[in-house]
Design a protein around this motif. Structure first.
Motif, PDB file in Angstrom:
ATOM      1  N   LYS A   1     -11.219  -9.338  42.506  1.00 49.00           N
ATOM      2  CA  LYS A   1     -11.552 -10.936  43.008  1.00 49.00           C
ATOM      3  C   LYS A   1     -10.592 -12.028  43.058  1.00 49.00           C
ATOM      4  O   LYS A   1     -11.144 -13.355  43.304  1.00 49.00           O
ATOM      5  N   GLY A   2      -9.559 -11.842  41.680  1.00 49.40           N
ATOM      6  CA  GLY A   2      -8.608 -13.341  41.601  1.00 49.40           C
ATOM      7  C   GLY A   2      -9.329 -14.128  41.046  1.00 49.40           C
ATOM      8  O   GLY A   2      -8.563 -15.227  41.082  1.00 49.40           O
ATOM      9  N   PHE A   3      -9.440 -13.638  40.398  1.00 48.62           N
ATOM     10  CA  PHE A   3      -9.926 -14.132  38.464  1.00 48.62           C
ATOM     11  C   PHE A   3      -8.919 -14.108  37.853  1.00 48.62           C
ATOM     12  O   PHE A   3      -7.795 -13.376  37.927  1.00 48.62           O
ATOM     13  N   LYS A   4      -8.166 -15.457  37.600  1.00 47.12           N
ATOM     14  CA  LYS A   4      -6.823 -15.745  36.509  1.00 47.12           C
ATOM     15  C   LYS A   4      -7.032 -15.957  35.016  1.00 47.12           C
ATOM     16  O   LYS A   4      -8.256 -16.598  34.895  1.00 47.12           O
TER      17      LYS A   4
ATOM     18  N   SER B   1     -11.001 -16.980  35.098  1.00 46.41           N
ATOM     19  CA  SER B   1     -12.305 -17.696  36.369  1.00 46.41           C
ATOM     20  C   SER B   1     -11.460 -17.638  37.974  1.00 46.41           C
ATOM     21  O   SER B   1     -10.372 -17.921  37.982  1.00 46.41           O
ATOM     22  N   ILE B   2     -12.221 -17.281  38.885  1.00 50.76           N
ATOM     23  CA  ILE B   2     -11.665 -17.946  40.554  1.00 50.76           C
ATOM     24  C   ILE B   2     -10.875 -19.393  40.351  1.00 50.76           C
ATOM     25  O   ILE B   2      -9.759 -19.259  40.756  1.00 50.76           O
ATOM     26  N   ASN B   3     -11.468 -20.330  39.937  1.00 51.85           N
ATOM     27  CA  ASN B   3     -11.002 -21.360  40.328  1.00 51.85           C
ATOM     28  C   ASN B   3     -10.665 -21.978  38.983  1.00 51.85           C
ATOM     29  O   ASN B   3     -10.534 -21.735  37.548  1.00 51.85           O
TER      30      ASN B   3
ATOM     31  N   SER C   1     -11.815 -26.848  31.225  1.00 49.12           N
ATOM     32  CA  SER C   1     -12.008 -25.820  29.612  1.00 49.12           C
ATOM     33  C   SER C   1     -13.286 -24.853  29.993  1.00 49.12           C
ATOM     34  O   SER C   1     -13.631 -24.941  30.875  1.00 49.12           O
ATOM     35  N   CYS C   2     -13.253 -24.156  28.706  1.00 49.87           N
ATOM     36  CA  CYS C   2     -13.905 -22.555  28.750  1.00 49.87           C
ATOM     37  C   CYS C   2     -15.758 -23.874  29.079  1.00 49.87           C
ATOM     38  O   CYS C   2     -16.072 -24.628  29.372  1.00 49.87           O
TER      39      CYS C   2
ATOM     40  N   ILE D   1     -18.956 -17.740  38.263  1.00 52.18           N
ATOM     41  CA  ILE D   1     -18.823 -16.887  36.942  1.00 52.18           C
ATOM     42  C   ILE D   1     -17.699 -16.461  35.932  1.00 52.18           C
ATOM     43  O   ILE D   1     -16.456 -16.706  36.607  1.00 52.18           O
ATOM     44  N   THR D   2     -17.888 -16.740  34.525  1.00 50.02           N
ATOM     45  CA  THR D   2     -16.504 -16.944  33.640  1.00 50.02           C
ATOM     46  C   THR D   2     -16.753 -16.293  32.966  1.00 50.02           C
ATOM     47  O   THR D   2     -17.513 -16.818  32.278  1.00 50.02           O
ATOM     48  N   PHE D   3     -15.412 -15.180  32.615  1.00 50.28           N
ATOM     49  CA  PHE D   3     -15.691 -14.123  30.999  1.00 50.28           C
ATOM     50  C   PHE D   3     -14.420 -14.817  30.067  1.00 50.28           C
ATOM     51  O   PHE D   3     -13.394 -14.954  30.186  1.00 50.28           O
ATOM     52  N   VAL D   4     -15.074 -14.705  29.277  1.00 46.64           N
ATOM     53  CA  VAL D   4     -14.720 -15.242  27.789  1.00 46.64           C
ATOM     54  C   VAL D   4     -14.439 -14.270  27.165  1.00 46.64           C
ATOM     55  O   VAL D   4     -14.859 -13.186  26.700  1.00 46.64           O
TER      56      VAL D   4
END
Ligand code: ZN
Ligand code: ZN
Length: 917
Positions: free
Chosen positions: A26-29, A42-44, A48-49, A192-195
């Motif tokens: 999906k292109g999460f960076k 996250s994709i965008n 900051s987190c 969606i953000t993964f930490v």
């Protein structure tokens, strides 16, 4: 093990640990937070987190569906079912399978068992999903305030053993969680953000990905891969996926309500607001605005919410007072909804509010709820609020309905106790208001511990202006975990095989041969096998003989049985020798019967009293046994005889007692957590003692084959030994018969002394008591009749004092106080200048009786004299009026001195009373 060093271990190799296939797809960076340094995906592109974001979903949910609490579970469970997960029922919130926890604090706890200080995972289905209610009491003061803290919450557990059939690892886990958010809830991947984070506990650890949407953490997927520490670790044979997501939050993000409570308790809060007369809808826009700002700034003001609120008020252009007045009712409604739901689950699952153990925090939140209702003048019953919860949750947790009546009973008893203690609380509050002392947190804790006074109550009565933010946290910390049990260790034994336990193979063995493996300090003998039952599970050990030498104690250390030799003797015992052991049969049989009776009584008590009854502890020896059960009040006579009757019906039914060993997870599934009456079992295999159709418990003790062998169970006495615990003392079998016979012969003795028979002893006793009363009454009449003459003679015998009073003193050890009281009264009527003192022997004590006539009273008071003489006789003082007073002491040697010096004593009293004037 430091969290930070583990985190750097994993974050230094993100491709290996954190990168999952979904991220590439999906292109999460991977990005680095410029504010706190956390790594996240996250994709965008972001600076900051998500920890620094505000809850922009409030009033603007990013989902296509709007789901309330229960519907969120429906969507989630059907998604995971479609993806081949088994749905399992929640486990109890009371954590009976772990000695170190009172309550289930996370979904993964369901599947954790402790063995030899290490956690092992037992996952009943693979993979599975469970809607686990969890209880935590470290955030009590934040409930209501923050919009998202709870004392109980539903943690969705997505769990699997990655290395067992059906299991999967991190790629699949994140793929599923992402699919649920995107395909079911309709949240765009860009949201969606993964930490990156870590998790550790009890020797195992792993890395984790927390996922956030618009600042709200929705879930945390933990990949438990290692055991050991950061320097020395190895991969687990069975890696565990432990994803936990708060159902409250998942529902909240779809509804975008001002707080998560609105989503979670929707129907409950609405109904309550209706009853109380609060209009929620008109405030909705304001509350949304308030909680959005609150969420953004909360982390900077955690220790001073008042300051935070003041700042928010400024931002909203209103005063702190207006702000507080608007939001306080909503905060309070949320607290009440949260606390009652927690109580509902905890009591349903068998926990009781009390002042000890896990019940402690339950009583805190119960009293806090009652105090809040009182403070706001809201007239709602807790039981009715619980009914609203049951109604809302009935499709998800149908079991709540089954325990409805039991919960009501407990809540009513507790509410009654609270209101009856309120009077005392008000007077304490009043005295604090007058002294104007402001209590510290420790004072508040002491006041709660000793008097049950909640700070909410003190707030209500104006003693304090605000509740210290750490009050509930400190209190909860005092009562969160069990104390560890200490086992006395004789000496650590190594290098020996476990002792073979013959009593488990055949319960009838009383004689056996065995080889001596070791003698410890000439005192403890270790054999290769034994029929001696060692002390354990509340059952006292067998006694008997080994080669004619008395065995006076038997204990078990780990897997080794130690036999204590009465007379240390090195000659007859040497290692490797074969010896003959004989177990004392009479003792074993008596203890065994008492043990089986314990199981029968435990269920009899539960059936007679209510589902909150659990075994708290038990003790079984040869002539005596006791069972401590959890129960809210002392037992009434009716309750005791009901329990005894029920237990003996089970004896008469002659039910078979079947003992079988099961795999632990199998036993739990078959018989539920009711089996853990004697605490958690630290073994893979559980020995189940099943009294068919009556009682099932995990137990390592000895038992009879059929209940009829017990003959009789007799309860000797009961006692409420602490808050929430009642002790039953009892005997079974021959001991019970002996007890009944000895009671019978005592009765016979009484009957004979009364000149009666056993059959008529009660009537005879009643008659004698009545006769006794009659004699006393006649005596009083007699005294009255003759006391006129006697009074005249008292007046004549009295001596005249310097102050013009007439003084009379006497001592008697035969007639008793009735006579002297009647005489005193007549005597001062007869002579108003008289001071009358009678010292009367009354068993061990000398009673002081003082009368002072009308005229004499102008100079001296009866109460002062009685007090003075009592002190001289070694007593603590007396009491009464100016006319008549009593007192007493035990020092007989001072009697004559008192009487002789009565005049001096009176002068002394006069002097001191003049000084006082
Ligand atoms: Zn950050
Ligand atoms: Zn047992």
């Amino acid at each position: 093990m430091e969290k930070q060093s583990l985190l750097s271990l994993f974050t230094s190799n993100p491709d290996k640990y954190y990168k999952v296939s979904l991220f590439d797809e999906k292109g999460f960076k991977r990005q680095n937070c410029k504010l706190c340094g956390n790594f996240f995906w996250s994709i965008n592109d972001k600076d900051s987190c998500p920890e620094h974001e505000n809850y922009s979903f409030i009033g603007d949910p990013p989902t296509t569906k709007r789901l309330d609490f229960v519907d969120t579970w429906k969507e989630l469970s059907s998604f995971f079912r479609k993806n081949h997960h088994e749905l399992i029922q929640r486990y109890p919130v009371v954590c009976r399978w772990r000695e170190d926890l009172y309550f289930t604090i996370a979904s993964i706890v369901d599947f954790q068992r402790v063995m030899n200080g290490k956690i092992v995972f037992e996952i009943p289905k693979n993979p599975l999903v469970v809607p686990q209610m969890c209880l935590r009491f470290n955030d009590i003061e934040n409930v209501g305030l923050t919009g998202r803290h709870y004392t109980s919450f539903c943690m969705i557990g997505q769990t699997c053993n990655a290395d067992a059939p059906g299991g999967y690892w991190k790629d699949r886990c994140i793929e599923l969680d992402h699919a649920f958010l995107k395909d079911v809830l309709g949240i765009q991947s860009e949201e969606i953000t993964f930490v990156e984070d870590v998790w550790m506990g009890a020797g195992a650890f792993g890395y984790s990905l927390e996922y956030y949407v618009r600042g709200l953490e929705l879930g945390n997927a933990v990949f438990t891969e290692f055991e050991g520490d950061e320097h020395n670790y190895r991969t687990l044979d069975n890696k565990i996926i432990d994803m936990g997501a708060g159902l409250e939050r998942l529902s909240w993000i779809t509804l975008g309500t001002p707080t998560s409570y609105d989503a979670t308790f929707g129907p409950v809060i609405r109904k309550l607001a209706d009853i109380i007369g609060i209009d929620i809808d008109s405030k909705s826009e304001f509350l949304s605005q308030y909680f959005r700002i609150f969420s953004e700034k909360y982390s900077n003001y955690q220790n001073d919410v008042r300051l935070l609120k003041t700042n928010i008020a400024k931002e909203l252009g209103i005063s702190y007072k207006v702000l507080e007045k608007t939001i306080l009712p909503f905060e309070t409604l949320s607290v009440i909804a949260d606390h009652t739901r927690t109580l509902l689950f905890a009591i349903s699952d068998g926990s009781l509010p009390s002042n000890v153990g896990g019940g402690y925090n339950l009583r805190i939140i119960l009293r806090r709820t009652l105090a809040l209702l009182a403070r706001f003048g809201w007239r709602v019953n807790l039981e009715d609020i619980m009914d609203l919860h049951i109604e809302q949750l009935k499709s998800m947790y149908p079991e709540l309905k089954e325990h409805r009546n039991d919960v009501r009973t407990i809540i009513q008893i507790e509410s009654g106790r609270y209101s009856s203690s309120k009077e005392r609380m008000y007077s304490l509050a009043k005295s604090m208001l007058t002294t104007k002392k402001i209590p510290s947190v420790n004072d508040l804790i002491r006041m709660y511990e000793s008097d049950g006074i909640t700070p909410d109550f003190l707030l209500e009565t104006g003693v304090i202006e605000k509740i210290p933010p750490d009050f509930y946290l400190k209190l909860a910390e005092l009562h969160t975990t069990h104390e560890s049990k200490q086992v006395p260790v004789v000496e650590t034994v190594t290098g020996l095989k476990p002792t073979r336990l013959l009593f488990y193979e055949d319960g009838s063995i009383r004689e056996f041969d065995a080889r001596i493996l070791r003698i410890l300090g000439g005192k403890y003998m270790i054999l290769d096998q034994t029929a001696f039952y060692p002390r354990g599970g509340g059952q006292e050990p067998d006694f008997g003989y080994i080669e004619g030498i008395k065995i006076t104690d038997v204990i078990k250390q780990n897997d080794i049985v130690l036999h204590k030799i009465d007379v240390p003797s090195k000659d007859s015992f040497s290692e490797d020798k074969i010896v003959h052991g004989i177990v004392d049969n009479k003792r074993r049989v008596a203890i065994t019967k008492n043990h089986s009776a314990t199981h029968i009584l435990n269920s009899a008590a539960r059936n007679s009293l209510g589902s909150w009854v659990w075994q708290n502890s038990a003790f079984k020896e040869e002539h005596y046994a006791r069972l401590d059960i959890t129960h809210h009040s002392a037992l009434t006579r009716e309750e005791i005889s009901k329990i005894e009757r029920t237990a003996n019906e089970v004896v008469q039914k002659n039910l078979p007692i079947i003992i079988k060993v099961f795999e632990r997870s199998d036993a739990e599934e078959r018989y539920t957590f009711r089996i853990y009456q004697g605490g958690a079992v630290p073994s893979n295999n559980v020995r189940i003692v099943n009294i068919e159709e009556w009682d099932v418990e995990a137990c390592g003790g000895t038992h009879v084959n059929k209940t009829g062998e017990l003959g009789l169970i007799k309860i000797l006495r009961t006692e409420r030994i602490q808050d929430g615990v009642v002790r039953l003392e009892f005997v079974a079998g021959n001991n019970a018969l002996q007890y009944v016979q000895s009671q019978d012969s005592r009765l016979l003795h009484i009957a004979q002394s009364l000149g009666s028979s056993k059959e008529k002893v009660v009537e005879s006793f009643d008659k004698i008591t009545a006769d006794n009363e009659l004699i006393k009454r006649k005596f009083r009449i007699l005294v009255n009749k003759f006391s006129d003459n006697m009074a005249e003679s008292v007046s004549q015998k009295a001596t005249k004092s310097r102050s013009g009073l007439k003084i009379y003193g006497t001592y008697d050890d035969e007639i008793g106080d009735d006579y002297y009281i009647a005489l005193g009264e007549k005597s001062i009527d007869n002579n108003p200048f008289l001071v009358y003192v009678a010292l009367v022997q009354d068993q061990e004590r000398i009673k002081v009786i003082v009368f002072v006539g009308d005229e004499a009273r102008k100079i001296v008071k009866a109460s002062t004299i009685a007090k003075e003489i009592s002190l001289k006789l070694g007593g603590t003082g007396g009491g009464g009026t100016e006319k008549f007073a009593q007192g007493g002491g035990k020092d007989k040697s001072k009697v004559q001195g008192c009487l002789i010096n009565l005049e001096n004593l009176l002068t002394g009293v006069l002097d001191s009373s003049e000084k006082n004037d």
